[in-house]
Scaffold this active site. Sequence first.
Site, short mmCIF file in Angstrom:
data_model
loop_
_atom_site.label_atom_id
_atom_site.label_comp_id
_atom_site.label_asym_id
_atom_site.label_seq_id
_atom_site.Cartn_x
_atom_site.Cartn_y
_atom_site.Cartn_z
N PRO A 128 79.42 0.38 1.04
CA PRO A 128 78.06 0.17 1.01
C PRO A 128 77.31 1.14 -0.05
O PRO A 128 76.36 1.06 -0.53
CB PRO A 128 77.60 0.28 2.52
CG PRO A 128 78.77 -0.12 3.23
CD PRO A 128 79.96 0.38 2.24
N GLY A 131 79.94 2.34 -5.11
CA GLY A 131 80.31 1.27 -5.80
C GLY A 131 80.54 1.79 -7.31
O GLY A 131 81.75 2.25 -7.25
N SER A 132 79.79 2.07 -8.04
CA SER A 132 79.79 2.92 -9.40
C SER A 132 80.34 4.16 -9.11
O SER A 132 81.08 4.60 -9.67
CB SER A 132 78.47 2.74 -9.98
OG SER A 132 78.14 1.59 -10.59
N ILE A 157 84.75 -7.20 -1.07
CA ILE A 157 86.23 -7.34 -1.10
C ILE A 157 86.80 -8.83 -1.53
O ILE A 157 86.62 -9.64 -0.46
CB ILE A 157 86.94 -6.97 0.03
CG1 ILE A 157 86.53 -5.45 0.44
CG2 ILE A 157 88.48 -6.70 -0.13
CD1 ILE A 157 86.25 -4.57 -0.78
N GLY A 242 92.75 -3.62 -14.42
CA GLY A 242 92.06 -4.63 -13.99
C GLY A 242 91.07 -5.15 -14.87
O GLY A 242 90.59 -6.29 -14.77
N GLN A 336 71.09 -23.41 -22.97
CA GLN A 336 69.91 -23.98 -23.94
C GLN A 336 70.49 -25.03 -24.89
O GLN A 336 69.59 -26.03 -24.94
CB GLN A 336 69.66 -22.69 -24.85
CG GLN A 336 68.48 -22.80 -25.64
CD GLN A 336 67.16 -22.73 -24.61
OE1 GLN A 336 67.46 -22.24 -23.45
NE2 GLN A 336 66.26 -23.42 -25.27
N GLY A 339 70.23 -28.35 -23.03
CA GLY A 339 69.00 -28.53 -22.67
C GLY A 339 68.58 -28.97 -21.19
O GLY A 339 69.37 -28.19 -20.45
N GLU A 363 84.42 -4.58 -11.00
CA GLU A 363 85.41 -3.76 -11.59
C GLU A 363 84.79 -2.65 -12.55
O GLU A 363 85.31 -2.58 -13.57
CB GLU A 363 86.74 -4.45 -11.96
CG GLU A 363 87.47 -5.28 -10.80
CD GLU A 363 88.63 -5.63 -11.08
OE1 GLU A 363 89.28 -4.98 -12.15
OE2 GLU A 363 88.98 -6.89 -10.42
N1 COS Z 1 92.83 7.67 -14.93
C1 COS Z 1 93.09 8.71 -14.34
N2 COS Z 1 92.33 9.68 -13.65
C2 COS Z 1 90.91 9.51 -13.93
C3 COS Z 1 90.60 8.32 -14.49
C4 COS Z 1 91.42 7.50 -15.07
N3 COS Z 1 91.19 6.53 -15.83
N4 COS Z 1 89.13 8.56 -14.46
C5 COS Z 1 88.87 9.69 -13.99
N5 COS Z 1 90.00 10.24 -13.51
C6 COS Z 1 89.98 11.38 -12.63
C7 COS Z 1 89.43 12.41 -13.61
O1 COS Z 1 90.42 13.19 -14.40
C8 COS Z 1 88.96 13.69 -12.23
O2 COS Z 1 90.15 14.20 -11.84
P1 COS Z 1 90.28 16.03 -12.08
O3 COS Z 1 89.03 16.48 -11.42
O4 COS Z 1 91.53 16.17 -11.43
O5 COS Z 1 90.36 16.11 -13.51
C9 COS Z 1 88.68 12.59 -11.41
O6 COS Z 1 89.29 11.19 -11.66
C10 COS Z 1 87.27 12.26 -11.22
O7 COS Z 1 86.77 11.97 -12.39
P2 COS Z 1 85.12 12.21 -12.91
O8 COS Z 1 84.84 13.68 -12.71
O9 COS Z 1 85.29 11.80 -14.29
O10 COS Z 1 84.37 11.10 -11.81
P3 COS Z 1 83.05 10.69 -11.96
O11 COS Z 1 82.81 10.56 -10.62
O12 COS Z 1 82.10 11.26 -13.01
O13 COS Z 1 83.27 8.92 -12.36
C11 COS Z 1 84.13 7.07 -13.28
C12 COS Z 1 84.11 8.55 -13.17
C13 COS Z 1 82.65 6.85 -13.86
C14 COS Z 1 84.73 6.67 -14.18
C15 COS Z 1 84.44 6.18 -12.01
O14 COS Z 1 83.65 6.82 -10.99
C16 COS Z 1 84.42 4.84 -12.23
O15 COS Z 1 85.09 4.00 -12.79
N6 COS Z 1 83.49 4.28 -11.51
C17 COS Z 1 83.33 2.76 -11.22
C18 COS Z 1 84.27 2.46 -10.22
C19 COS Z 1 84.36 0.79 -9.98
O16 COS Z 1 84.90 0.15 -10.94
N7 COS Z 1 83.72 0.39 -9.01
C20 COS Z 1 83.77 -1.23 -8.69
C21 COS Z 1 84.90 -1.44 -7.98
S1 COS Z 1 85.22 -3.14 -7.77
S2 COS Z 1 87.14 -3.11 -7.11
#
Ligand code: COS
Length: 382
Positions: A128, A131-132, A157, A242, A336, A339, A363
């Site tokens: 909840p 997500g991002s 999920i 994914g 569009q 129509g 994702e």
């Molecule tokens: N592969 C391996 N490790 C990764 C990675 C990747 N693609 N992306 C990030 N990491 C690692 C980083 O290296 C970091 O590890 P260390 O502290 O050991 O260096 C750790 O993960 C945290 O990374 P970061 O500090 O970049 O995290 P953030 O919180 O800033 O977020 C994003 C990074 C935005 C890329 C991540 O939160 C994300 O992908 N969010 C979206 C998630 C998503 O898709 N949600 C929907 C799910 S639907 S199933």
Amino acid sequence: MNFEYTEEQEMIRQTARDYAQRELIKDVLERDAKAEFPTEHIKKLSELGFMGMLVDPQYDGTGFDTVSYVLALEEISKVDSSVAVIISVNNSLVAYGLEKYGTEEQKETYLKPLARGDQIGAFLLSEPEAGSDATMQRTTAVKDGDYYILNGVKNWITSANSASIYLVIAQTDPSLGHKGITAFIVEKNSPGITLGPHEDKMGMRSSDTHSVMFNDAKVPAKNILGEVGMGFKIAMKTLEGGRIGIASQALGIASGAYELAAKYAKERKAFGKEIIKHQGVAFKLADMATEIDAARFLCLRAAWLKDQGKPFGIESAMAKLYAAETAMKVTTEAVQIHGGYGYVKEYHVERLMREAKLTQIYEGTSEIQQIIISRAIDEKFS
Ligand code: COS
């Protein structure tokens, strides 16, 4: 560079196309209206090898390459992207993690049935309030002898009810932040797991989406995937692959809508000629075709890099960002061009437009892909 598909890739594309155009099309409107899970289709697509198409034959998969995966998901999504997301989550989010990080025992027990399509997998990361911002995991897993006790809620999920195998991301040591996150293989029928109601979604209505509640759910410690504390990295690596699946799905939604719009524009007449002969419609189709090709090349490049064992995280983010935005734009234009007919269900484009929206969200939203891409630019130029 070689822009031609191999015979095998072409054969897989054609098999997916035939199945989608002959079988999925028959009841897709009914399944959308009733939000009905495509049980029989998943069974048949499993027999054709699609549920385990990225899994090595050693583990009962079909072992196709990721380029073929893009081609197959595009063809299936032209008609029914609910079916495509079930295949995509099974292959790229669940089977991938088990194959890459699982022990031989875990692969034998959990990967093989998923690859055969005897069982379905679900990936439980979103919550909840996570997500991002996926590091903010609130679901906890506390060690208790040879078990972990899980508590918390997972949201949105895909395949939550139809799946039997869950890959769950949970916090084993909150004091370590994302380094205290662990991945678990959880059997859905374990005591302490309950599902929220079926989500009544705008699109992708026949994929079954629920929240999942863990209330003192007991999971054997041997079901940890990888190591304790590796869960966030496993989730991030898994999502890289994914996103190729979802990008291909968005591509298929766009190209499905474009094909319908082009055919309609050839049939429909206005002001004494086919509407495709009017520049206002013709130029829309020209832009659609160009953007769809660009999206396809981005998907294929990410897939090719993955097949070569090269890094592909930025390229899969680009593919997903561009394909999702293209899907939204192209489906809106397809409505569009149709129509008034575009606004009713029987012409399919309104459904494709509803389905396109989700590809900008799940994702990793389009904005998350922009974060991933722009951070890489920042790094490159620093
Ligand atoms: N592969 C391996 N490790 C990764 C990675 C990747 N693609 N992306 C990030 N990491 C690692 C980083 O290296 C970091 O590890 P260390 O502290 O050991 O260096 C750790 O993960 C945290 O990374 P970061 O500090 O970049 O995290 P953030 O919180 O800033 O977020 C994003 C990074 C935005 C890329 C991540 O939160 C994300 O992908 N969010 C979206 C998630 C998503 O898709 N949600 C929907 C799910 S639907 S199933």
